[in-house]
Motif scaffolding. Structure first.
Motif, short mmCIF file in Angstrom:
data_model
loop_
_atom_site.label_atom_id
_atom_site.label_comp_id
_atom_site.label_asym_id
_atom_site.label_seq_id
_atom_site.Cartn_x
_atom_site.Cartn_y
_atom_site.Cartn_z
N UNK A 37 -33.32 60.63 50.66
CA UNK A 37 -34.14 61.81 50.38
C UNK A 37 -34.38 62.62 51.65
N UNK A 38 -34.55 61.95 52.77
CA UNK A 38 -34.72 62.67 54.04
C UNK A 38 -33.47 63.49 54.35
N UNK A 39 -32.30 62.91 54.10
CA UNK A 39 -31.05 63.66 54.31
C UNK A 39 -30.99 64.87 53.39
N UNK A 40 -31.41 64.72 52.14
CA UNK A 40 -31.42 65.85 51.20
C UNK A 40 -32.36 66.94 51.67
N UNK A 41 -33.55 66.57 52.10
CA UNK A 41 -34.53 67.54 52.59
C UNK A 41 -33.97 68.28 53.80
N UNK A 42 -33.29 67.54 54.68
CA UNK A 42 -32.72 68.13 55.89
C UNK A 42 -31.46 68.95 55.58
N UNK A 43 -30.87 68.73 54.41
CA UNK A 43 -29.64 69.44 54.06
C UNK A 43 -28.44 68.94 54.85
N UNK A 44 -28.44 67.63 55.14
CA UNK A 44 -27.38 67.03 55.94
C UNK A 44 -26.77 65.85 55.21
N UNK A 45 -25.48 65.64 55.41
CA UNK A 45 -24.81 64.47 54.85
C UNK A 45 -25.17 63.22 55.63
N UNK A 46 -25.38 63.40 56.94
CA UNK A 46 -25.74 62.29 57.81
C UNK A 46 -26.84 62.75 58.76
N UNK A 47 -27.68 61.80 59.12
CA UNK A 47 -28.67 62.04 60.17
C UNK A 47 -28.42 61.01 61.26
N UNK A 48 -28.18 61.49 62.45
CA UNK A 48 -27.90 60.62 63.59
C UNK A 48 -29.20 60.30 64.34
N UNK A 49 -29.13 59.34 65.24
CA UNK A 49 -30.32 58.95 66.02
C UNK A 49 -30.97 60.15 66.69
N UNK A 50 -30.16 61.02 67.26
CA UNK A 50 -30.70 62.22 67.92
C UNK A 50 -31.43 63.11 66.92
N UNK A 51 -30.90 63.22 65.71
CA UNK A 51 -31.54 64.03 64.68
C UNK A 51 -32.90 63.46 64.32
N UNK A 52 -32.95 62.15 64.11
CA UNK A 52 -34.22 61.50 63.77
C UNK A 52 -35.22 61.66 64.90
N UNK A 53 -34.76 61.52 66.12
CA UNK A 53 -35.65 61.69 67.28
C UNK A 53 -36.21 63.10 67.33
N UNK A 54 -35.37 64.11 67.08
CA UNK A 54 -35.82 65.50 67.09
C UNK A 54 -36.79 65.78 65.94
N UNK A 55 -36.50 65.25 64.77
CA UNK A 55 -37.43 65.41 63.64
C UNK A 55 -38.75 64.73 63.98
N UNK A 56 -38.68 63.55 64.58
CA UNK A 56 -39.90 62.84 64.99
C UNK A 56 -40.73 63.64 65.98
N UNK A 57 -40.06 64.29 66.93
CA UNK A 57 -40.78 65.14 67.89
C UNK A 57 -41.44 66.33 67.19
N UNK A 58 -40.71 66.95 66.28
CA UNK A 58 -41.26 68.10 65.56
C UNK A 58 -42.44 67.69 64.69
N UNK A 59 -42.35 66.52 64.08
CA UNK A 59 -43.45 66.00 63.26
C UNK A 59 -44.66 65.70 64.16
N UNK A 60 -44.41 65.13 65.33
CA UNK A 60 -45.49 64.80 66.27
C UNK A 60 -46.22 66.06 66.72
N UNK A 61 -45.50 67.16 66.91
CA UNK A 61 -46.13 68.42 67.30
C UNK A 61 -47.07 68.92 66.22
#
Length: 92
Positions: A37-61
């Motif tokens: 579901x996270x991949x669907x929300x992001x509109x991506x077929x795959x989410x890489x470690x860097x992607x998750x880290x960036x989403x985590x930073x944006x969520x933290x902000x």
């Protein structure tokens, strides 16, 4: 903010918005979301470690925490952790 990263900020906004929505028998609060579901929300077929880290930073902000549990993710308010016991030097 570049156009390439716009999807990260939109994903973070959606994840934070879900925190205030009623579902799963609760009015609001922490929740878990499957990786698919996270991949669907992001509109991506795959989410890489860097992607998750960036989403985590944006969520933290936005005052939330994204916790990677391998097959799913947990979203919690950062305020949840304020009253946790604090380990200090005496703990050693």
């Amino acid at each position: 903010m570049t156009c390439d990263n716009e999807w990260i900020f939109k994903t973070a906004d959606r994840l934070c918005d879900f925190y205030a929505q009623e579902f799963g028998g609760k009015k609001s609060g922490r929740y878990r979301i499957p990786a698919k579901l996270l991949r669907e929300i992001a509109g991506r077929r795959r989410l890489y470690e860097d992607d998750i880290r960036e989403i985590g930073r944006a969520v933290a902000e936005r005052g939330f925490v994204l916790i990677d549990m391998d097959s799913f993710y947990v979203i919690m308010s950062a305020n949840t952790f304020v009253n946790y016991r604090r380990a200090n030097e005496d703990f050693l």
